[in-house]
Design an enzyme around this catalytic site. Sequence first.
Site, short mmCIF file in Angstrom:
data_model
loop_
_atom_site.label_atom_id
_atom_site.label_comp_id
_atom_site.label_asym_id
_atom_site.label_seq_id
_atom_site.Cartn_x
_atom_site.Cartn_y
_atom_site.Cartn_z
CG HIS A 163 58.66 12.27 -2.94
ND1 HIS A 163 59.22 10.99 -3.15
CD2 HIS A 163 57.85 12.17 -1.76
CE1 HIS A 163 58.78 9.92 -2.16
NE2 HIS A 163 58.02 10.78 -1.48
CD GLU A 209 60.41 10.41 3.38
OE1 GLU A 209 59.44 11.01 2.99
OE2 GLU A 209 60.39 10.10 4.36
CE LYS A 218 58.87 14.11 5.20
NZ LYS A 218 57.48 13.85 5.00
CG ASN A 219 63.59 9.77 7.43
OD1 ASN A 219 63.38 9.32 8.27
ND2 ASN A 219 63.28 9.99 6.45
C1 W6P Z 1 68.53 8.95 11.07
C2 W6P Z 1 67.85 7.95 10.54
C3 W6P Z 1 67.72 8.56 8.92
C4 W6P Z 1 67.03 7.84 7.94
C5 W6P Z 1 67.22 8.77 6.69
C6 W6P Z 1 68.02 9.85 6.56
C7 W6P Z 1 68.61 10.36 7.77
C8 W6P Z 1 68.44 9.71 8.93
N1 W6P Z 1 69.07 9.99 10.15
O1 W6P Z 1 68.78 9.04 12.33
#
Ligand code: W6P
Length: 420
Positions: free
Chosen positions: A289, A293, A296-297
Site C-alpha cells: 500500500h 501510493e 502513483k504520486n
Molecule cells: C511529486 C509529489 C509527490 C508526492 C509523493 C511522492 C512523490 C511525489 N512527487 O511531485
Amino acid sequence: NELATKISHFARFPQTGVSLRQMVEFGQNPSQGTLLRAAQFLHDELPIRLAHRVVELDTLPDNLNQMPSVLRVKRMYIDSFNELINFPKVSERIREAVRAATVQASGQRRHLPGNHQNPSCGDNATRNSSTHWIPSIQHRYHYEVKPTELPVEVSEYNRSFVKTLEKIKRRHDPVVTALAQGVVEYKQLLKSHTIHPHVQHFLDRFYLSRIGIRMLIGQQIELNQPQQRHRDYVGVICTHTRIADVMQEAIDNARFICGDYYMLMNVPEIELHCPTDLEFMYVPSHLHHMIFELLKNSLRAVVELYGDEAERYPKIKVVVAEGNEDITVKVSDEGGGIPRSAMEQVWTYMYTTAQTPMLDPEFDQSDFKAPLAGFGYGLPLSRLYARYFGGDLKLISMEGYGTDAYLHLSRLSDNEEPLA
Ligand code: W6P
C-alpha cells in the site's frame, strides 16, 4: 447515563501497545488455549482503546463533535464498546482448565527468522521503552498452553469471540470515508481551506489508532482460521517478506493504473535497485500500500509535467537500502517537485473530494478503477502505516526538478505500537 460512565471509566486506563514481535509470538501455532488468552487480552484491551476514541471525538473543537458524520462514527465506537463489554467473560471453570494445561513460556522464546540483526532480541527484561512500566502483554497473557484436554467450550468461546470481532471490523469499514466527509463539512462550516493543526493531529491519532485496532482484530480473526494458514505467515504478518517481490508487484500495479488512467502509449519506466534476497518481518499488504501510493504520486507528477503524449519520460528510480535499524526505500522522480510552501499541505487531510470508498486502503484492495493519486488521504495514511511499526515517511523536494520520497521501515520489530 450508565454507558457514558463506563466509557469514561475505561478511557482512564492506559492503552497497551503490542509489538510486531509479540504479535508473531502470540500467533505461532497457537493452540485453542493460546487463542483464548489472546481473546482475553483483546477483550480487555479493545474497550479501552475504543473508549479513548469516543472521548476524543467528544472533545473535538468548533462543534466538530456535533457533526452528523462525526456522530455517526462515534456511534460505531460506542456500539462496538458496548458489544465487547457485554460479551461474556471466560468462565472461572474454563479459565481453570486452561491454567491447568498451561506452562509459562518465559525463558524459551522461539527464534524468529528474518530479524537476525535485532540487538535486543529476546531480552525483555532490559527493555526500557518508556518511563512508566506497563507489564508486557506476554507477561500477562502469553503462555504455552498444552493442546491436550481442553474442554470444548474453549474453542466455542474462541469461535464466538471471532464472530463478534468480525462484526466490529465490518461496522468500522466506513470510518475513514465518514470522517473525510466530516472534514468537507468542516471546511464549508468554517469557510476555510486550511485545517486546524488540532484537527490534523486528531485525525492522525485517530487513524493511527484505527490501524492498530484493525491489526489486532485482523490477527485474531486470521489466527482462528488455521486451515487458511500460509507458510511464513502469522496472521497477516509475513516473517519472510521478500521486499523485492512486493516492490515489483507495486511497480507493476502502479504502472498499469497510470497507463489506464491517462490512456498512455508508453508508461514511465520505474527502475528498481533492491537486493533480491532481502527478507524481513512485515505486513506485505501495508508495504504494498505504501509503495504503491508513492509510485502513483511520482507517476502522476512525471506524466503531468511531460504531458500524456510524451514519447519518453524520465525514469522513476527506486532504491532499497538495507541497514541494521531500518530498511529504507527511496523513490525518486523528476516530476518537477513541490514548492516548499506546499510541503505541509501534502500531509493534511484537507485535499479530499469526499468520493469513493477508495479513500480507505482497507476498503477494497482490488478496485482497479481508482483515481490516480491526488493529494488525498494516500500520503498521510501511508505515513501512519509506516509509523505504526516504528518507521516513517519523508519527502524531500526540489522545486523545478523532482521529489525524493524516503520510506523508513524499522527492522527492530520490538517497537511497540505508537498509541495516542
Ligand atoms: C511529486 C509529489 C509527490 C508526492 C509523493 C511522492 C512523490 C511525489 N512527487 O511531485
